[in-house]
Design a protein around this motif. Sequence first.
Motif, PDB file in Angstrom:
ATOM      1  N   CYS A  16     -38.973 -62.455 -33.661  1.00 23.25           N
ATOM      2  CA  CYS A  16     -39.591 -63.654 -34.221  1.00 23.25           C
ATOM      3  C   CYS A  16     -39.256 -63.757 -35.715  1.00 23.25           C
ATOM      4  O   CYS A  16     -39.354 -62.775 -36.462  1.00 23.25           O
ATOM      5  N   ASN A  17     -38.851 -64.936 -36.109  1.00 23.49           N
ATOM      6  CA  ASN A  17     -38.429 -65.196 -37.483  1.00 23.49           C
ATOM      7  C   ASN A  17     -39.477 -64.802 -38.519  1.00 23.49           C
ATOM      8  O   ASN A  17     -39.162 -64.292 -39.581  1.00 23.49           O
ATOM      9  N   TRP A  18     -40.748 -65.039 -38.183  1.00 23.96           N
ATOM     10  CA  TRP A  18     -41.818 -64.922 -39.182  1.00 23.96           C
ATOM     11  C   TRP A  18     -42.362 -63.518 -39.349  1.00 23.96           C
ATOM     12  O   TRP A  18     -42.894 -63.195 -40.392  1.00 23.96           O
ATOM     13  N   TYR A  21     -38.622 -60.131 -37.267  1.00 26.99           N
ATOM     14  CA  TYR A  21     -37.297 -60.201 -37.894  1.00 26.99           C
ATOM     15  C   TYR A  21     -37.408 -59.840 -39.372  1.00 26.99           C
ATOM     16  O   TYR A  21     -36.591 -59.094 -39.920  1.00 26.99           O
ATOM     17  N   THR A  22     -38.449 -60.365 -40.014  1.00 25.15           N
ATOM     18  CA  THR A  22     -38.678 -60.052 -41.423  1.00 25.15           C
ATOM     19  C   THR A  22     -39.037 -58.580 -41.583  1.00 25.15           C
ATOM     20  O   THR A  22     -38.636 -57.931 -42.560  1.00 25.15           O
ATOM     21  N   ASP A  25     -35.923 -56.719 -41.458  1.00 25.89           N
ATOM     22  CA  ASP A  25     -35.270 -56.900 -42.754  1.00 25.89           C
ATOM     23  C   ASP A  25     -35.874 -55.946 -43.785  1.00 25.89           C
ATOM     24  O   ASP A  25     -35.167 -55.303 -44.558  1.00 25.89           O
ATOM     25  N   ARG A  42     -32.325 -63.531 -33.855  1.00 22.55           N
ATOM     26  CA  ARG A  42     -33.500 -64.136 -34.491  1.00 22.55           C
ATOM     27  C   ARG A  42     -33.913 -65.377 -33.701  1.00 22.55           C
ATOM     28  O   ARG A  42     -33.082 -66.242 -33.422  1.00 22.55           O
ATOM     29  N   VAL A  43     -35.169 -65.425 -33.324  1.00 21.52           N
ATOM     30  CA  VAL A  43     -35.705 -66.616 -32.649  1.00 21.52           C
ATOM     31  C   VAL A  43     -36.881 -67.121 -33.478  1.00 21.52           C
ATOM     32  O   VAL A  43     -37.460 -66.369 -34.271  1.00 21.52           O
ATOM     33  N   MET A  44     -37.234 -68.375 -33.327  1.00 21.26           N
ATOM     34  CA  MET A  44     -38.300 -68.901 -34.176  1.00 21.26           C
ATOM     35  C   MET A  44     -39.677 -68.392 -33.761  1.00 21.26           C
ATOM     36  O   MET A  44     -40.593 -68.354 -34.567  1.00 21.26           O
ATOM     37  N   CYS A  45     -39.801 -68.001 -32.495  1.00 23.57           N
ATOM     38  CA  CYS A  45     -41.114 -67.520 -32.033  1.00 23.57           C
ATOM     39  C   CYS A  45     -40.902 -66.711 -30.768  1.00 23.57           C
ATOM     40  O   CYS A  45     -40.040 -67.058 -29.960  1.00 23.57           O
ATOM     41  N   SER A  46     -41.680 -65.642 -30.599  1.00 23.73           N
ATOM     42  CA  SER A  46     -41.553 -64.870 -29.356  1.00 23.73           C
ATOM     43  C   SER A  46     -41.909 -65.759 -28.162  1.00 23.73           C
ATOM     44  O   SER A  46     -41.429 -65.545 -27.052  1.00 23.73           O
ATOM     45  N   HIS A  76     -47.188 -67.923 -36.352  1.00 18.04           N
ATOM     46  CA  HIS A  76     -46.908 -69.070 -37.219  1.00 18.04           C
ATOM     47  C   HIS A  76     -47.159 -70.379 -36.475  1.00 18.04           C
ATOM     48  O   HIS A  76     -47.468 -71.399 -37.080  1.00 18.04           O
TER      49      HIS A  76
END
Lengths: 143, 364
Positions: A16-18, A21-22, A25, A42-46, A76
């Motif tokens: 999840c991007n929010w 994934y972060t 990072d 990377r996807v915007m949401c699981s 998110h």
Amino acid sequence: MEAAVDFEPKIVAFLCNWCTYTGADLAGVSRIQYPSNIRPIRVMCSGSVDPMYILKALLDGADGVLVGGCHAGDCHYVNGNYKARRRLAVLQEVLDESGIGCDRVWFRFISASEGALFAETVHEMVDSLKRLGPNPLKAIWFA
Amino acid sequence: MNNLVIPVGEEGRTRALNEVLGKLLELGVVDAMMVPTMVTPGVITYLLARDPEFARSKAEPFAPVMPVNGASFVAKVVSKKPKGKVCALLKPCEVRALTELVKLKQAEADNLLVIGIDCLGTVARGEYEKAYPDVDRLSVREACKVCLNPDPPDTAFAGINIGYIGLDDGRCLLASLSPDLDDRIRGVIEELGFEKGDGLADQRQAALAVLKEERGNSYEEFLRKTHAEQDDGGVCGIAKLLAACVGCRNCRVACPVCYCRECIFDGDVFEYETRQLLERAEKKGGLKIPGETLLYHLTRMNHMSLSCVACGMCEEACPVDIRLFPLFARIARRTQGIMEYTPGRSPEDPLPFTTFREDELEPR
């Protein structure tokens, strides 16, 4: 298992991007070492991870699939991670009933601040997949 | 529930029920009626009747054939809010599939009158057609033999249920009117002068309880047996079971709850270039064509198994006779089990994928 010693599992990770994934990072910028067996997507949401993506990865030879989402209450998009949890639970039943087994698909809540947890999760998953051995679907040409 | 007895005369139960169906059209409480019909000898399909005489003479409400789960057709007829009232006479698994389609927003229930009817099983379409009219010796489909719901659900729609199970002598049918039934329709039916039949309703319920217990046991046995046949302790079992798949997607078309207008498997995602196919084939040494059989079926299980009403139409539609019903029945029982969801039971039960609880399904 002798053969498992040299076996390096391939893990496809839908993160999840929010959050996760972060988090991944953060593990990187914090110089936390973790195995390179993971191929992050990377996807915007699981909640946007259709089980088909997971199945496709497994059927095309991934040894494991990790889905990473936000912690309960932190999504998110309000509740995507809860919905992902339901989808994944259904997927696990399908995998188990069809003999693929549910041990190759992991769903974890990892936040943006949990770089260490992300690294630890990858370590654990790689160890677990090494014990399981290569994905048997790789060998089935008629699937 | 208001239970009324529809007497069955010399001419039989079809005639008796068709009389009532015709009346509903004649008195204008419904504008159209979808019923099974026989178009040519032995060939059963559906009829959307507007003329009361058409309904009276052509409806075959008891025909033991289900060429398609009628819920799909109803959804097509009432996909947008119809101006007139449409009535559909449906078997229990059709009512349950329709309930799912309404929840999935594929059918509009507001102007719909559903008449559910008991069903003791249907025979395979082709067998019926070949054997007709000598059809009594035919046995019902595998899915019907273990069907857990031979009666239409009470709570599905504010409609009418027609029962005959347990009313052994065949001299009457039982019409149960839902408490929420439209007053005009209720008035018309009550004016037909049928007697109250609460005693018969109890008799039917008792018979249903016995039947369901038997079915429950045979269902368990059926699932165990078919699992044992397929299971090889790994993934090879299911891959072998599905290996014959020719990728026609008939199972998806026949499935009443597989509703997407455009399926992901028909899109560009699965249109491979030669180069990609060769690469994929190289990885394993070779590939079955058509490929991704297992992916297709497993994906479908994820997408529709929660709403699976176990009608078995997928298996009927398969041109290469893959035993899909036991496979989907087993998966559906597990997925519905963890979500504590019974598809088709009630329009009030939320679809599991549209809701969640904060505290559930842990550990993941």
